[in-house]
Design an enzyme around this catalytic site. Structure first.
Site, short mmCIF file in Angstrom:
data_model
loop_
_atom_site.label_atom_id
_atom_site.label_comp_id
_atom_site.label_asym_id
_atom_site.label_seq_id
_atom_site.Cartn_x
_atom_site.Cartn_y
_atom_site.Cartn_z
N PHE A 1 0.37 6.85 15.00
CA PHE A 1 -0.53 6.19 14.22
C PHE A 1 -1.46 5.44 15.02
CE2 PHE A 1 2.08 5.90 10.03
CZ PHE A 1 1.57 7.31 9.65
N GLU B 1 0.76 -1.00 -0.02
CA GLU B 1 0.10 -0.03 0.02
C GLU B 1 0.82 1.30 -0.06
OE1 GLU B 1 -3.24 -0.07 2.81
OE2 GLU B 1 -2.85 2.04 3.36
N ASP C 1 -12.69 8.81 7.50
CA ASP C 1 -12.93 9.64 8.76
C ASP C 1 -13.29 11.05 8.14
OD1 ASP C 1 -12.82 7.59 10.75
OD2 ASP C 1 -10.52 7.58 10.04
C1 LIG Z 1 -6.86 -1.61 4.75
C2 LIG Z 1 -7.21 -0.19 5.26
C3 LIG Z 1 -7.22 0.76 4.42
C4 LIG Z 1 -7.64 1.99 4.72
N1 LIG Z 1 -7.34 3.06 3.76
C5 LIG Z 1 -7.96 4.29 3.98
C6 LIG Z 1 -7.89 5.33 3.02
O1 LIG Z 1 -7.33 4.97 1.86
N2 LIG Z 1 -8.40 6.56 3.12
C7 LIG Z 1 -8.91 6.61 4.53
O2 LIG Z 1 -9.35 7.82 4.83
N3 LIG Z 1 -9.17 5.89 5.60
C8 LIG Z 1 -8.48 4.64 5.28
N4 LIG Z 1 -8.50 3.65 6.25
C9 LIG Z 1 -8.96 4.01 7.42
C10 LIG Z 1 -10.64 3.89 7.57
O3 LIG Z 1 -11.34 4.89 6.70
C11 LIG Z 1 -11.08 4.23 9.02
O4 LIG Z 1 -10.62 2.97 9.86
C12 LIG Z 1 -12.57 4.51 9.19
O5 LIG Z 1 -12.83 4.95 10.51
C13 LIG Z 1 -13.37 3.02 9.19
O6 LIG Z 1 -13.65 2.79 7.80
P1 LIG Z 1 -14.39 1.56 7.45
O7 LIG Z 1 -14.30 1.31 6.03
O8 LIG Z 1 -13.84 0.54 8.25
O9 LIG Z 1 -15.59 1.84 8.05
P2 LIG Z 1 -17.03 0.98 8.54
O10 LIG Z 1 -16.86 -0.54 8.08
O11 LIG Z 1 -18.17 1.67 7.89
O12 LIG Z 1 -17.15 0.90 10.03
C14 LIG Z 1 -16.76 2.03 10.67
C15 LIG Z 1 -17.50 2.03 12.06
O13 LIG Z 1 -18.78 2.08 12.13
C16 LIG Z 1 -19.49 0.85 12.40
N5 LIG Z 1 -20.36 0.39 11.52
C17 LIG Z 1 -20.12 -0.06 10.42
N6 LIG Z 1 -21.07 -0.30 9.81
C18 LIG Z 1 -22.46 0.03 10.39
C19 LIG Z 1 -23.66 0.29 10.34
N7 LIG Z 1 -24.15 -0.39 9.07
N8 LIG Z 1 -24.44 0.52 11.32
C20 LIG Z 1 -23.89 1.04 12.29
N9 LIG Z 1 -22.44 1.00 12.62
C21 LIG Z 1 -21.76 0.58 11.44
C22 LIG Z 1 -18.24 -0.15 12.61
O14 LIG Z 1 -18.45 -0.70 13.75
C23 LIG Z 1 -17.04 0.90 12.97
O15 LIG Z 1 -17.24 1.17 14.16
C24 LIG Z 1 -8.15 2.28 6.04
C25 LIG Z 1 -8.30 1.20 6.78
C26 LIG Z 1 -7.85 -0.12 6.47
C27 LIG Z 1 -8.01 -1.01 7.42
#
Ligand SMILES: Cc1cc2nc3c(=O)[nH]c(=O)nc-3n(C[C@H](O)[C@H](O)[C@H](O)COP(=O)(O)OP(=O)(O)OC[C@H]3O[C@@H](n4cnc5c(N)ncnc54)[C@H](O)[C@@H]3O)c2cc1C
Length: 276
Positions: free
Chosen positions: A207, A9, A100
């Site tokens: 981080f 990445e 976020d």
């Molecule tokens: C491999 C990887 C790559 C990443 N790349 C980036 C990037 O390129 N850019 C960036 O800005 N960030 C990135 N992140 C960080 C990520 O965007 C953050 O961790 C963000 O806070 C959560 O994103 P998510 O897609 O996991 O969210 P989600 O899966 O939507 O989860 C977020 C939170 O909401 C809760 N939740 C999920 N779905 C629901 C629902 N339907 N109803 C109620 N609650 C729910 C979950 O339990 C969790 O606490 C990355 C993280 C990882 C692990």
């Protein structure tokens, strides 16, 4: 393990010098024959053009490129237009995330969670893209509980995600437990551990606080003890992370995804230490 299960990445560089450095790092990592290179995407679309530029370069060098796409703060129209651009650029894999909300951005936009983005991408583009989503063996920092987070993870798989990449962690048991729990829920999608090489302790601590990844006390204390002795930090980090990777693969992890921070050497050192 064949090299095809490794991925790396990057973040999209901001300066011409950064672009040049990333090019060098990418070419060094390309020798490991990764399955794909992914490129992060600033929430709210702040890196939209630079992410696209970086994935175009990767594709031009003949590698599979996976742009990340975060939906928070975006509209359907906006995401739809990014999907069209990715399609036109020949992209077949996307890392679909919520992201976020950047500070100062008041509205969450039309997507609240990543499962809604996955659903939207499937509705708009069918099976064109292989969709990766994020997983949190140590539990997402905003989750109500580990169980709740797990059930929310399942929503992304049910919405059509093909596989997952985890947040980084240094405790292999958290990963094995998470994978076991997923298995009990009938989740069959591969869950690839995200690996963060240890290069600078202060940066890693920052981080980790922000994303909820735990640095185990014995590692923290050891790393803190090295102070400014970066050689010792890196030697210890290499041992610890290579051992973690070996344990993960021996325990059945389907591959390794390296958070390179645009540097080739730390990931290559880990792979070499493992004899890969
Ligand atoms: C491999 C990887 C790559 C990443 N790349 C980036 C990037 O390129 N850019 C960036 O800005 N960030 C990135 N992140 C960080 C990520 O965007 C953050 O961790 C963000 O806070 C959560 O994103 P998510 O897609 O996991 O969210 P989600 O899966 O939507 O989860 C977020 C939170 O909401 C809760 N939740 C999920 N779905 C629901 C629902 N339907 N109803 C109620 N609650 C729910 C979950 O339990 C969790 O606490 C990355 C993280 C990882 C692990």
């Amino acid at each position: 393990m064949s090299n095809s299960h490794i991925s790396f990445e990057f973040f999209p560089p901001q300066t011409a010098e950064g672009v040049e450095k990333l090019g060098l790092a990418r070419r060094a990592l390309a020798a490991r024959n990764p399955e794909f290179f992914s490129v992060t995407f600033g929430a709210g679309g702040s890196t939209r053009d630079r992410t696209l530029e970086a994935v175009r370069e990767i594709k031009a060098e003949g590698f599979e490129a996976a742009p990340h796409l975060s939906c928070v703060g975006s509209t359907r129209e906006n995401i739809g237009s990014i999907l069209s651009t990715y399609r036109e650029a020949g992209i077949r894999r996307i890392v679909a995330l919520r992201g976020d909300l950047p500070s100062g951005m008041a509205t969450a936009g039309e997507f609240l969670y990543a499962n809604e983005l996955v659903e939207f991408i499937r509705k708009e583009t069918g099976d064109h893209f292989h969709l990766e989503v994020a997983a949190y063996p140590e539990v997402h920092p905003q989750a109500k509980s580990a169980r709740d987070d797990l059930l929310n993870f399942r929503k992304k798989i049910d919405a059509g995600a093909n596989s997952a990449i985890t947040q980084y962690f240094y405790n292999a048991d958290s990963y094995f437990h998470f994978v076991d729990e997923c298995g009990k829920l009938g989740i069959k999608a591969p869950i690839v551990p995200g690996i963060m090489p240890i290069v600078r302790y202060s940066q890693l601590a920052r981080f980790s606080d922000a994303c909820g990844a735990e640095i185990p006390r014995w590692m923290r204390k050891t790393l803190e003890g090295y102070g400014d002795d970066s050689e010792s930090v890196q030697a210890f980090g290499l041992d610890a992370v290579a051992r973690l990777c070996e344990r993960l693969l021996a325990g059945g992890a389907p591959g390794l995804h390296f958070y390179t921070l645009n540097q080739a050497k730390p990931s290559i050192a880990i792979l070499e230490r493992m004899g890969l």
